[in-house]
Design an enzyme around this catalytic site. Structure first.
Site, PDB file in Angstrom:
ATOM      1  CG  HIS A 202      -1.914   2.343   6.024  1.00  0.00           C
ATOM      2  ND1 HIS A 202      -1.612   3.511   6.656  1.00  0.00           N
ATOM      3  CD2 HIS A 202      -0.842   2.054   5.247  1.00  0.00           C
ATOM      4  CE1 HIS A 202      -0.419   3.933   6.276  1.00  0.00           C
ATOM      5  NE2 HIS A 202       0.077   3.059   5.429  1.00  0.00           N
TER       6      HIS A 202
HETATM    7  C1  UD1 Z   1       1.581   0.768   0.764  1.00  0.00           C
HETATM    8  C2  UD1 Z   1       3.015   1.019   1.227  1.00  0.00           C
HETATM    9  C3  UD1 Z   1       3.004   1.816   2.516  1.00  0.00           C
HETATM   10  C4  UD1 Z   1       2.182   3.089   2.381  1.00  0.00           C
HETATM   11  C5  UD1 Z   1       0.791   2.711   1.898  1.00  0.00           C
HETATM   12  C6  UD1 Z   1      -0.089   3.912   1.707  1.00  0.00           C
HETATM   13  C7  UD1 Z   1       4.707  -0.702   0.720  1.00  0.00           C
HETATM   14  C8  UD1 Z   1       5.475  -1.818   1.294  1.00  0.00           C
HETATM   15  N1  UD1 Z   1       3.704  -0.228   1.501  1.00  0.00           N
HETATM   16  O1  UD1 Z   1       0.954  -0.035   1.735  1.00  0.00           O
HETATM   17  O2  UD1 Z   1       4.325   2.169   2.863  1.00  0.00           O
HETATM   18  O3  UD1 Z   1       2.123   3.727   3.626  1.00  0.00           O
HETATM   19  O4  UD1 Z   1       0.933   2.022   0.653  1.00  0.00           O
HETATM   20  O5  UD1 Z   1      -1.377   3.499   1.361  1.00  0.00           O
HETATM   21  O6  UD1 Z   1       4.976  -0.275  -0.362  1.00  0.00           O
HETATM   22  N2  UD1 Z   1      -5.608  -2.057  -2.380  1.00  0.00           N
HETATM   23  C9  UD1 Z   1      -6.742  -1.665  -3.038  1.00  0.00           C
HETATM   24  N3  UD1 Z   1      -6.656  -0.629  -3.929  1.00  0.00           N
HETATM   25  C10 UD1 Z   1      -5.492   0.021  -4.182  1.00  0.00           C
HETATM   26  C11 UD1 Z   1      -4.338  -0.396  -3.511  1.00  0.00           C
HETATM   27  C12 UD1 Z   1      -4.410  -1.427  -2.602  1.00  0.00           C
HETATM   28  O7  UD1 Z   1      -7.811  -2.210  -2.827  1.00  0.00           O
HETATM   29  O8  UD1 Z   1      -5.493   0.950  -5.007  1.00  0.00           O
HETATM   30  C13 UD1 Z   1      -5.695  -3.168  -1.402  1.00  0.00           C
HETATM   31  C14 UD1 Z   1      -5.231  -4.479  -1.968  1.00  0.00           C
HETATM   32  O9  UD1 Z   1      -6.025  -5.493  -1.491  1.00  0.00           O
HETATM   33  C15 UD1 Z   1      -3.837  -4.645  -1.406  1.00  0.00           C
HETATM   34  C16 UD1 Z   1      -3.942  -3.920  -0.079  1.00  0.00           C
HETATM   35  O10 UD1 Z   1      -4.873  -2.859  -0.298  1.00  0.00           O
HETATM   36  O11 UD1 Z   1      -3.477  -5.967  -1.279  1.00  0.00           O
HETATM   37  C17 UD1 Z   1      -2.636  -3.345   0.376  1.00  0.00           C
HETATM   38  O12 UD1 Z   1      -2.021  -2.570  -0.657  1.00  0.00           O
HETATM   39  P1  UD1 Z   1      -0.407  -2.517  -0.800  1.00  0.00           P
HETATM   40  O13 UD1 Z   1      -0.027  -1.549  -1.860  1.00  0.00           O
HETATM   41  O14 UD1 Z   1       0.132  -3.900  -0.873  1.00  0.00           O
HETATM   42  O15 UD1 Z   1       0.075  -1.968   0.571  1.00  0.00           O
HETATM   43  P2  UD1 Z   1      -0.429  -0.761   1.431  1.00  0.00           P
HETATM   44  O16 UD1 Z   1      -0.914  -1.327   2.714  1.00  0.00           O
HETATM   45  O17 UD1 Z   1      -1.341   0.150   0.679  1.00  0.00           O
END
Ligand code: UD1
Length: 362
Positions: A206
């Site tokens: 991820h």
């Molecule tokens: C975040 C953390 C990362 C951690 C990871 C675990 C930061 C900078 N990054 O990254 O350190 O390892 O979480 O998962 O804080 N999304 C969904 N549903 C959710 C959450 C996210 O669909 O419940 C999708 C959204 O499109 C979002 C993308 O996943 O834009 C990324 O989510 P985001 O929280 O921005 O970063 P992670 O890659 O999850």
């Protein structure tokens, strides 16, 4: 009465805060408040963890959701400032390195509220990782730096942090792992994935540096194709990765891989604890695989968790196809990994953290 506000928000936070809230439960003179920022919000990424890990229902939900780094950080700050003004905490506890961790720390520091950072001192020395920026800012502002391993202490001392702020307490995530391991039986997941004990590999991906770049993602998936020829590979797909696989049209490379939705904590522990090998770019999995004694190939160029290499089962293999395959072949050639847990990864960290916090508040 002292008020402690605990902050959770993204998937890797819940298993770090849960044992601490449990350890402090019922302590005379301490009121605990749980704030969920909502950085993660899906059932599988957030709500199932709150439930399974016996966390209390959050007292406050900030519902920030997904956004750019600046917008997400800012939304947490706006919501969390209000919480602090109303609840007047004597201490804020943050965990790990996600955007919610840094945002809450910034707010508390400006309101002159002390901050305790669980998992302090880790450094990848790669500021291209958003988490590295979050770690540096959080540690710079926190008053209690609770480290999982002594490399964390050394990093902080080199950065000029006064020694009296640093407390080597061990890895609190391993408390959660040890507590739930007896429930992590393979039959929990066999309705979704046809696997047998020690007969399969687990893949997770991820990191933006891996999944947002089509060339690197393809390089990794070609290596996974090699692994999948030798054993079944199960791949619970993070939402970010799901989007990128579709955008880049890379699903064809996963023809022999079992894709699943993200799993809840105990199901995922069932999957990892019975695997033959784990391939991942996650921070937490490097630690969990070490605690489980299962070989882990970390698909990154660096790690903020070197103790998992020196004391554990982790190998840093990078993201080149040939290097991943070589790492896999080398790991497969070994019969058994010695189970050597790093110092204080003993399932008792929450008690040590609780003692540090109580002393501080006294
Ligand atoms: C975040 C953390 C990362 C951690 C990871 C675990 C930061 C900078 N990054 O990254 O350190 O390892 O979480 O998962 O804080 N999304 C969904 N549903 C959710 C959450 C996210 O669909 O419940 C999708 C959204 O499109 C979002 C993308 O996943 O834009 C990324 O989510 P985001 O929280 O921005 O970063 P992670 O890659 O999850």
């Amino acid at each position: 009465m002292n008020t402690i506000v605990h902050v959770v928000g993204a998937r890797p936070n819940y298993m770090k805060i849960a044992p601490l809230m449990e350890a402090l439960k019922g302590t005379p003179g301490i009121r605990q408040i749980l704030v969920n920022t909502g950085q993660h919000y899906d059932e599988a990424m957030s709500k199932s963890f709150l439930r399974e890990l016996s966390l209390p229902t959050p007292d406050r939900n900030l519902e920030v959701g997904s956004a750019s780094h600046a917008v997400q950080t800012a939304k947490v700050m706006i919501g969390f400032e209000q919480v602090c003004l109303e609840e007047k905490p004597d201490l804020v506890v943050v965990a790990g390195d996600v955007n919610s961790t840094m945002a809450a720390t910034l707010v508390a520091a400006k309101l002159m509220i002390p901050v305790a950072h669980l998992e302090a001192g880790l450094r990848s020395f790669d500021r291209g990782m958003p988490e590295e920026v979050n770690r540096i800012v959080t540690d710079c502002l926190a008053d209690l730096l609770l480290t999982p391993s002594t490399d964390g202490d050394e990093n902080l001392i080199k950065e000029g942090v006064p020694r009296e702020k640093i407390h080597f307490v061990g890895n609190i995530m391993i408390d959660t792992l040890m507590r739930h391991l007896p429930m992590a039986t393979l039959d929990r997941i066999q309705d979704r994935v046809a696997v047998t004990d020690k007969g399969y590999g687990v893949l997770t991906l991820h990191r933006p540096s891996n999944v947002d770049d089509p060339v690197i993602l393809r390089r990794i998936l070609v290596a996974i194709g090699h692994v999948a020829k030798q054993m079944p590979v199960v791949f619970p797909v993070h939402p970010r990765t799901r989007q990128r696989l579709a955008t880049f049209g890379a699903e064809d490379l996963l023809a022999n891989v079992m894709l699943t939705e993200p799993m809840g904590y105990i199901d995922f522990l069932s999957l990892t604890s019975h695997a033959r090998i784990i391939l991942s770019d996650s921070g937490g999995l490097q630690e969990e695989s070490t605690a489980l004694g299962i070989p882990c190939l970390t698909l990154r160029e660096n790690t903020e968790r070197p103790v998992t290499i020196t004391h554990g089962t982790n190998r840093l293999v990078g993201t080149q196809t040939a290097a991943i395959i070589a790492g896999f072949d080398e790991a497969m050639a070994r019969e058994h990994e010695p189970l050597r847990r790093p110092p204080l990864w003993d399932g008792q960290t929450a008690g040590r953290v609780a003692a540090v916090l109580q002393k501080f508040l006294a």
